[in-house]
Scaffold this active site. Structure first.
Site, PDB file in Angstrom:
ATOM      1  N   ARG A 174       0.816  -1.225   0.000  1.00 44.22           N
ATOM      2  CA  ARG A 174       0.000   0.000   0.000  1.00 44.22           C
ATOM      3  C   ARG A 174       0.849   1.275   0.000  1.00 44.22           C
ATOM      4  O   ARG A 174       0.461   2.298   0.583  1.00 44.22           O
ATOM      5  CB  ARG A 174      -0.902   0.039   1.243  1.00 44.22           C
ATOM      6  CG  ARG A 174      -2.068  -0.906   1.195  1.00 44.22           C
ATOM      7  CD  ARG A 174      -3.037  -0.473   0.097  1.00 44.22           C
ATOM      8  NE  ARG A 174      -4.329  -1.116   0.244  1.00 44.22           N
ATOM      9  CZ  ARG A 174      -4.614  -2.338  -0.182  1.00 44.22           C
ATOM     10  NH1 ARG A 174      -3.702  -3.052  -0.798  1.00 44.22           N
ATOM     11  NH2 ARG A 174      -5.823  -2.839  -0.026  1.00 44.22           N
ATOM     12  N   SER A 248     -10.806   0.444   2.547  1.00 44.79           N
ATOM     13  CA  SER A 248     -10.114   0.191   3.825  1.00 44.79           C
ATOM     14  C   SER A 248      -9.647   1.528   4.401  1.00 44.79           C
ATOM     15  O   SER A 248      -8.849   2.218   3.768  1.00 44.79           O
ATOM     16  CB  SER A 248      -8.885  -0.689   3.616  1.00 44.79           C
ATOM     17  OG  SER A 248      -9.259  -1.944   3.134  1.00 44.79           O
ATOM     18  N   GLU A 344      -5.159   4.389   6.075  1.00 39.02           N
ATOM     19  CA  GLU A 344      -4.739   4.008   4.720  1.00 39.02           C
ATOM     20  C   GLU A 344      -4.905   5.128   3.686  1.00 39.02           C
ATOM     21  O   GLU A 344      -3.966   5.426   2.946  1.00 39.02           O
ATOM     22  CB  GLU A 344      -5.486   2.743   4.289  1.00 39.02           C
ATOM     23  CG  GLU A 344      -4.782   1.950   3.198  1.00 39.02           C
ATOM     24  CD  GLU A 344      -5.308   2.286   1.836  1.00 39.02           C
ATOM     25  OE1 GLU A 344      -4.674   1.889   0.867  1.00 39.02           O
ATOM     26  OE2 GLU A 344      -6.353   2.957   1.729  1.00 39.02           O
TER      27      GLU A 344
HETATM   28  N1  EPU Z   1     -11.042  -9.962   9.577  1.00 44.70           N
HETATM   29  C1  EPU Z   1     -11.751  -9.958  10.759  1.00 44.70           C
HETATM   30  N2  EPU Z   1     -12.668  -8.962  10.959  1.00 44.70           N
HETATM   31  C2  EPU Z   1     -12.882  -7.979  10.039  1.00 44.70           C
HETATM   32  C3  EPU Z   1     -12.154  -7.976   8.849  1.00 44.70           C
HETATM   33  C4  EPU Z   1     -11.223  -8.985   8.624  1.00 44.70           C
HETATM   34  O1  EPU Z   1     -11.584 -10.828  11.612  1.00 44.70           O
HETATM   35  O2  EPU Z   1     -13.732  -7.132  10.313  1.00 44.70           O
HETATM   36  C5  EPU Z   1     -10.083 -11.047   9.313  1.00 44.70           C
HETATM   37  C6  EPU Z   1     -10.656 -12.019   8.278  1.00 44.70           C
HETATM   38  O3  EPU Z   1     -11.429 -13.016   8.870  1.00 44.70           O
HETATM   39  C7  EPU Z   1      -9.399 -12.591   7.652  1.00 44.70           C
HETATM   40  C8  EPU Z   1      -8.426 -11.428   7.725  1.00 44.70           C
HETATM   41  O4  EPU Z   1      -8.932 -10.546   8.713  1.00 44.70           O
HETATM   42  O5  EPU Z   1      -8.889 -13.654   8.437  1.00 44.70           O
HETATM   43  C9  EPU Z   1      -8.252 -10.726   6.393  1.00 44.70           C
HETATM   44  O6  EPU Z   1      -9.499 -10.254   5.944  1.00 44.70           O
HETATM   45  P1  EPU Z   1      -9.849  -9.991   4.393  1.00 44.70           P
HETATM   46  O7  EPU Z   1      -9.352 -11.117   3.566  1.00 44.70           O
HETATM   47  O8  EPU Z   1     -11.298  -9.638   4.341  1.00 44.70           O
HETATM   48  O9  EPU Z   1      -8.981  -8.777   3.968  1.00 44.70           O
HETATM   49  P2  EPU Z   1      -8.488  -7.470   4.739  1.00 44.70           P
HETATM   50  O10 EPU Z   1      -7.111  -7.717   5.235  1.00 44.70           O
HETATM   51  O11 EPU Z   1      -9.499  -7.020   5.700  1.00 44.70           O
HETATM   52  C10 EPU Z   1      -7.335  -6.508   2.566  1.00 44.70           C
HETATM   53  C11 EPU Z   1      -7.318  -5.217   1.805  1.00 44.70           C
HETATM   54  C12 EPU Z   1      -8.598  -5.046   1.001  1.00 44.70           C
HETATM   55  C13 EPU Z   1      -8.709  -6.216   0.035  1.00 44.70           C
HETATM   56  C14 EPU Z   1      -8.724  -7.520   0.868  1.00 44.70           C
HETATM   57  C15 EPU Z   1      -8.757  -8.770   0.008  1.00 44.70           C
HETATM   58  C16 EPU Z   1      -5.928  -3.703   3.106  1.00 44.70           C
HETATM   59  C17 EPU Z   1      -5.871  -2.476   3.932  1.00 44.70           C
HETATM   60  N3  EPU Z   1      -7.155  -4.099   2.701  1.00 44.70           N
HETATM   61  O12 EPU Z   1      -8.412  -6.419   3.509  1.00 44.70           O
HETATM   62  O13 EPU Z   1      -8.473  -3.840   0.242  1.00 44.70           O
HETATM   63  O14 EPU Z   1      -9.886  -6.119  -0.748  1.00 44.70           O
HETATM   64  O15 EPU Z   1      -7.510  -7.584   1.671  1.00 44.70           O
HETATM   65  O16 EPU Z   1      -7.520  -9.049  -0.537  1.00 44.70           O
HETATM   66  O17 EPU Z   1      -4.899  -4.297   2.814  1.00 44.70           O
HETATM   67  C18 EPU Z   1      -9.017  -1.502   0.164  1.00 44.70           C
HETATM   68  O18 EPU Z   1      -7.823  -1.274   0.209  1.00 44.70           O
HETATM   69  O19 EPU Z   1      -9.858  -0.578   0.098  1.00 44.70           O
HETATM   70  C19 EPU Z   1      -9.486  -2.889   0.265  1.00 44.70           C
HETATM   71  C20 EPU Z   1     -10.769  -3.182   0.382  1.00 44.70           C
END
Ligand code: EPU
Length: 348
Positions: A174, A248, A344
């Site tokens: 990022r 995010s 972010e």
């Molecule tokens: N999780 C939770 N609670 C939450 C959210 C996530 O426990 O409220 C846990 C999930 O269960 C999972 C882990 O965190 O074990 C990762 O969650 P997820 O795969 O949904 O992805 P994220 O890390 O929350 C990142 C990116 C997203 C992208 C997703 C999918 C960042 C800041 N965000 O989110 O990007 O779509 O991975 O690859 O890195 C964006 O930047 O706007 C965005 C949506």
């Protein structure tokens, strides 16, 4: 006099609130606002702003931008430079040059239709193509740094058009020089990506695997991956048109092993991902949820139930409201887990 002449020739509007220019729908006024539909227009706008002693800010869709209540005291240029052309074909891949003002998701749709792989998992990300390298957009196992060859840009420091190679861009999670050491210096006019003529192959990112399994999909096409990502995102992330947000709002955090272990001792179920050597990445959404903040309304900002990384502007009336909510979330997470999470979206 000169100022008025330039303003009318260049079709410049005055005093436009950033609540109309960003998907978070907050922020004070842009003193001047103009649109650039060609590289020459963009350069002319920069030169005139300099002549009038005005600072310049380039924006795209405003989907990753937070603006303070004082707004921007200078010229805001909305990048609308179009373009999509194949500039090289070596049989196995095509190199594509994309105008910085092109809607990113339309570019993904087009590349998928052309049978080109590399950005299909970056489907349904709002914003324009020129913004994609700034925060090195990433999702479902891909990031733009994986396919980007170079960017074309106007260098406001040297008043020249330049090419910046992948190495020059200084990509990491990022992050890039465009939001770091060179923030405000370059206006990206085009991005150049190398995409491969191939179908996607397993293993896929866990959420995509799950989607394919549930729908018994075994024909792994680019369109199937794109549809999977669109469905997953639609279920988890709020539509910015109906629920103002910036995707995010926090980054996932990279911590040292001992810090992660301290949390894991108490919460053995915490998800974490190995990084280089002694570092682990922890999902900030999990930290916020486990701190019991998911679904809460703080200062008019709702912590999204689909993913706690996202803040929705439900009834905030100013940047100050958003900042108060953000700071409360950061300090609650710090008190509970002794780690500091970070915003972010870019902030000016
Ligand atoms: N999780 C939770 N609670 C939450 C959210 C996530 O426990 O409220 C846990 C999930 O269960 C999972 C882990 O965190 O074990 C990762 O969650 P997820 O795969 O949904 O992805 P994220 O890390 O929350 C990142 C990116 C997203 C992208 C997703 C999918 C960042 C800041 N965000 O989110 O990007 O779509 O991975 O690859 O890195 C964006 O930047 O706007 C965005 C949506």
């Amino acid at each position: 006099m000169l100022q008025f002449a330039i303003l009318s020739i260049m079709n410049i509007k005055t005093n436009i609130p950033f609540s109309e220019l960003t998907t978070m729908k907050l922020g004070g006024p842009a003193k001047f606002l103009a649109e650039a539909t060609t590289v020459q227009e963009l350069v002319d706008l920069y030169r005139n702003a300099k002549r009038l002693g005005q600072r310049v800010l380039i924006i795209g869709g405003g989907s990753n931008l937070i603006v303070k209540d004082k707004g921007f005291d200078g010229l805001v240029i909305k990048n609308r430079i179009p373009g999509f052309s194949v500039i090289e074909d070596d049989g196995a891949s095509q190199t594509i040059k994309i105008g910085a003002g092109e809607d990113w998701d339309s570019v993904v749709a087009r590349s998928v239709d052309m049978g080109l792989s590399g950005i299909e998992a970056l489907s349904a990300i709002p914003g324009v193509s020129g913004a994609a390298p700034i925060q090195n957009i990433g999702a479902y196992g891909q990031e733009i740094a994986d396919t980007l060859v170079y960017v074309e840009a106007y260098d406001s420091q040297t008043d020249t058009l330049v090419k910046l190679s992948w190495e020059d861009c200084g990509f990491s999670y990022r992050h890039s020089i465009f939001r770091g050491s060179a923030q405000g210096r370059f206006a990206i006019t085009a991005i150049v990506l190398k995409l491969y003529k191939k179908s996607p192959t397993p293993p896929f990112y866990a959420a995509i695997e799950k989607y394919f399994e549930e729908l018994a999909i075994t024909d792994y096409t680019l369109a199937a991956v794109r549809n999977a990502v669109i469905t997953i995102r639609t279920n988890k992330l709020p539509d910015p048109v109906q629920h103002p947000n910036s995707g995010s709002f926090f980054k996932n955090i990279v911590v040292e092993k001992w810090q992660a272990n301290a949390i894991l001792e108490k919460y053995p179920d915490m998800p974490s991902y190995k990084m280089d050597g002694d570092h682990l990445k922890i999902p900030t959404g999990w930290l916020i949820e486990t701190a019991d903040l998911k679904g809460e309304l703080l200062h008019g900002m709702r912590i999204h139930t689909g993913n706690a990384l996202v803040l929705i502007n439900e009834s905030a009336t100013s940047y100050a409201d958003l900042a108060a909510a953000r700071d409360e979330i950061i300090s609650t997470v710090r008190d509970k887990f002794q780690v500091t999470i970070e915003q972010e979206p870019l902030e000016i």
